[in-house]
Design a protein around this motif. Structure first.
Motif, PDB file in Angstrom:
ATOM      1  N   THR A   1      -4.032   1.691  -3.308  1.00  0.00           N
ATOM      2  CA  THR A   1      -4.258   0.687  -2.265  1.00  0.00           C
ATOM      3  C   THR A   1      -3.698  -0.667  -2.680  1.00  0.00           C
ATOM      4  OG1 THR A   1      -6.256   1.831  -1.508  1.00  0.00           O
ATOM      5  CG2 THR A   1      -6.030  -0.491  -0.904  1.00  0.00           C
TER       6      THR A   1
ATOM      7  N   THR B   1     -12.009  10.860   3.544  1.00  0.00           N
ATOM      8  CA  THR B   1     -12.513  10.031   2.448  1.00  0.00           C
ATOM      9  C   THR B   1     -13.115   8.756   3.016  1.00  0.00           C
ATOM     10  OG1 THR B   1     -10.915  10.909   0.874  1.00  0.00           O
ATOM     11  CG2 THR B   1     -11.903   8.779   0.345  1.00  0.00           C
TER      12      THR B   1
ATOM     13  N   GLU C   1      -9.875   2.592   3.084  1.00  0.00           N
ATOM     14  CA  GLU C   1      -9.736   3.553   4.174  1.00  0.00           C
ATOM     15  C   GLU C   1      -8.471   3.302   4.991  1.00  0.00           C
ATOM     16  OE1 GLU C   1     -13.467   3.272   6.222  1.00  0.00           O
ATOM     17  OE2 GLU C   1     -14.592   4.048   4.496  1.00  0.00           O
TER      18      GLU C   1
ATOM     19  N   THR D   1     -15.385  11.999  -0.841  1.00  0.00           N
ATOM     20  CA  THR D   1     -14.063  12.595  -0.648  1.00  0.00           C
ATOM     21  C   THR D   1     -14.159  14.110  -0.732  1.00  0.00           C
ATOM     22  OG1 THR D   1     -11.732  12.404  -1.317  1.00  0.00           O
ATOM     23  CG2 THR D   1     -13.358  12.665  -3.076  1.00  0.00           C
TER      24      THR D   1
ATOM     25  N   ASN E   1      -5.715   4.731   2.994  1.00  0.00           N
ATOM     26  CA  ASN E   1      -5.779   6.184   2.973  1.00  0.00           C
ATOM     27  C   ASN E   1      -5.205   6.822   4.230  1.00  0.00           C
ATOM     28  OD1 ASN E   1      -6.826   6.355   0.422  1.00  0.00           O
ATOM     29  ND2 ASN E   1      -8.959   6.568   1.073  1.00  0.00           N
TER      30      ASN E   1
ATOM     31  N   LEU F   1      -4.781  10.803   3.805  1.00  0.00           N
ATOM     32  CA  LEU F   1      -6.132  11.279   3.594  1.00  0.00           C
ATOM     33  C   LEU F   1      -6.892  11.261   4.919  1.00  0.00           C
ATOM     34  CD1 LEU F   1      -5.105  10.355   0.742  1.00  0.00           C
ATOM     35  CD2 LEU F   1      -7.496   9.974   0.158  1.00  0.00           C
TER      36      LEU F   1
ATOM     37  N   LEU G   1      -3.880  12.714  -1.905  1.00  0.00           N
ATOM     38  CA  LEU G   1      -3.650  11.486  -2.656  1.00  0.00           C
ATOM     39  C   LEU G   1      -2.696  11.734  -3.819  1.00  0.00           C
ATOM     40  CD1 LEU G   1      -4.262   8.513  -3.276  1.00  0.00           C
ATOM     41  CD2 LEU G   1      -6.298   9.275  -4.527  1.00  0.00           C
TER      42      LEU G   1
ATOM     43  N   ASP H   1      -8.505  16.238   0.184  1.00  0.00           N
ATOM     44  CA  ASP H   1      -8.045  14.855   0.285  1.00  0.00           C
ATOM     45  C   ASP H   1      -7.515  14.348  -1.054  1.00  0.00           C
ATOM     46  OD1 ASP H   1      -8.063  13.992   2.891  1.00  0.00           O
ATOM     47  OD2 ASP H   1      -9.613  12.467   2.593  1.00  0.00           O
ATOM     48  N   GLN H   2      -8.130  14.778  -2.139  1.00  0.00           N
ATOM     49  CA  GLN H   2      -7.628  14.361  -3.446  1.00  0.00           C
ATOM     50  C   GLN H   2      -6.249  14.949  -3.720  1.00  0.00           C
ATOM     51  OE1 GLN H   2      -9.019  11.994  -5.741  1.00  0.00           O
ATOM     52  NE2 GLN H   2      -9.911  11.622  -3.714  1.00  0.00           N
TER      53      GLN H   2
ATOM     54  N   ASP I   1      -7.161   5.891  -6.272  1.00  0.00           N
ATOM     55  CA  ASP I   1      -7.074   5.432  -4.879  1.00  0.00           C
ATOM     56  C   ASP I   1      -7.085   3.908  -4.806  1.00  0.00           C
ATOM     57  OD1 ASP I   1      -6.884   5.756  -2.154  1.00  0.00           O
ATOM     58  OD2 ASP I   1      -8.839   6.682  -1.887  1.00  0.00           O
TER      59      ASP I   1
END
Length: 277
Positions: free
Chosen positions: A88, A145, A134, A158, A137, A142, A166, A162-163, A84
């Motif tokens: 980002t 998370t 965030e 998390t 995400n 997501l 991602l 959500d994983q 993540d």
């Protein structure tokens, strides 16, 4: 405790020194971990305290909803958050119309391939910590998370679903039924490449489902308050020619090796159940 495969156990023992050095370094920085119980020769007791949730999504099917095994509640990410963090960073670079710098790549590679904590500390600060994670995400889809407090990126919370979201943003180029990822092709390929080239001592977890053709990131930490372990694994596996995204999150194990066994068993069961649907 479920019996570990010989290969996974050997990898776990072989990586003990790496884990100890990595975790001790973070602990010395006021981070998240205590000395690993299995490396130190002791183990906390975890009677009936272990939780595990597995989520699996077939990349070859039309569904956008993963199959869940266990409650889709929040867990500490530990080092799986590093995927993540890199996503980002890449989104921020895309927004600025640039590629990653040589220095950023020099940090990103060990962060994913070796689960290097010092590199993650630097990149966590560079991206802007939890608020930036965030914000990214939201763009990645997501919904559940929450970034860790201050410098404690490993305490990001998390869910398994959500994983999967991602992972889908990283691997969705192979699944045309899914919406386009905000990560461009170069960014997705970069993350995929690093996840398929993890160091040998990192090759456990969801990779146990497939002998080869996997991409993964693992995470682990021992909670100082209880002595119990969070052990997680996320990635893409290929089984009998079919591709799956798999996320397994767990906590409450008495040792890291116990947590690895829990995660690998849950991954096998969840993929097998998905294959039958």
């Amino acid at each position: 405790m479920p019996k570990m495969k010989g290969t996974s156990l050997r990898r776990s023992r072989a990586g003990a020194g790496v884990v100890l050095a990595s975790v001790t370094a973070l602990f010395s920085l006021g981070g998240l971990h205590a000395v690993p119980a299995f490396a130190a020769g002791t183990a906390a007791q975890s009677p009936d305290k272990t939780r595990v949730t597995a989520a699996v999504l077939s990349l070859d099917g039309g569904s956008r909803k993963p199959l869940l095994n266990g409650k889709d509640t929040a867990y500490d990410t530990a080092s799986v958050v590093k995927v993540d963090v890199l996503a980002t960073l890449l989104l921020q670079a895309q927004d600025a119309g640039r590629h990653l710098t040589a220095q950023e790549r020099a940090l990103a590679e060990p962060m994913i391939r070796n689960s290097d904590n010092a590199a993650t500390n630097t990149l966590w600060r560079e991206i802007g910590g939890a608020p930036a994670l965030e914000a990214a995400n939201k763009r990645l889809g997501l919904t559940a998370t929450q970034g860790g407090p201050g410098a404690k990126w490993g305490l990001t919370r998390t869910t398994a679903s959500d994983q999967i979201r991602l992972l889908l943003s990283v691997f969705d180029g192979a699944a045309t039924a899914h919406p386009a990822s905000p990560l461009n092709k170069d960014s997705r390929t970069y993350i995929q490449t690093l996840m398929t080239r993890v160091a040998d001592d990192q090759a456990w977890g969801v990779s146990a489902v497939s002998g080869s053709g996997y991409a993964l990131k693992n995470g682990w930490l021992q909670r100082t308050a209880t002595g119990l372990w969070d052990v997680n694994s996320v990635g893409r596996v290929t089984v009998d020619g079919h591709r799956y995204l798999v996320a397994v999150l767990s906590d409450g194990s008495g040792s890291m090796s116990e947590g690895i066994s829990v995660v690998e068993r849950a991954a096998r069961q969840a993929v097998a159940a998905t294959a039958r649907t």
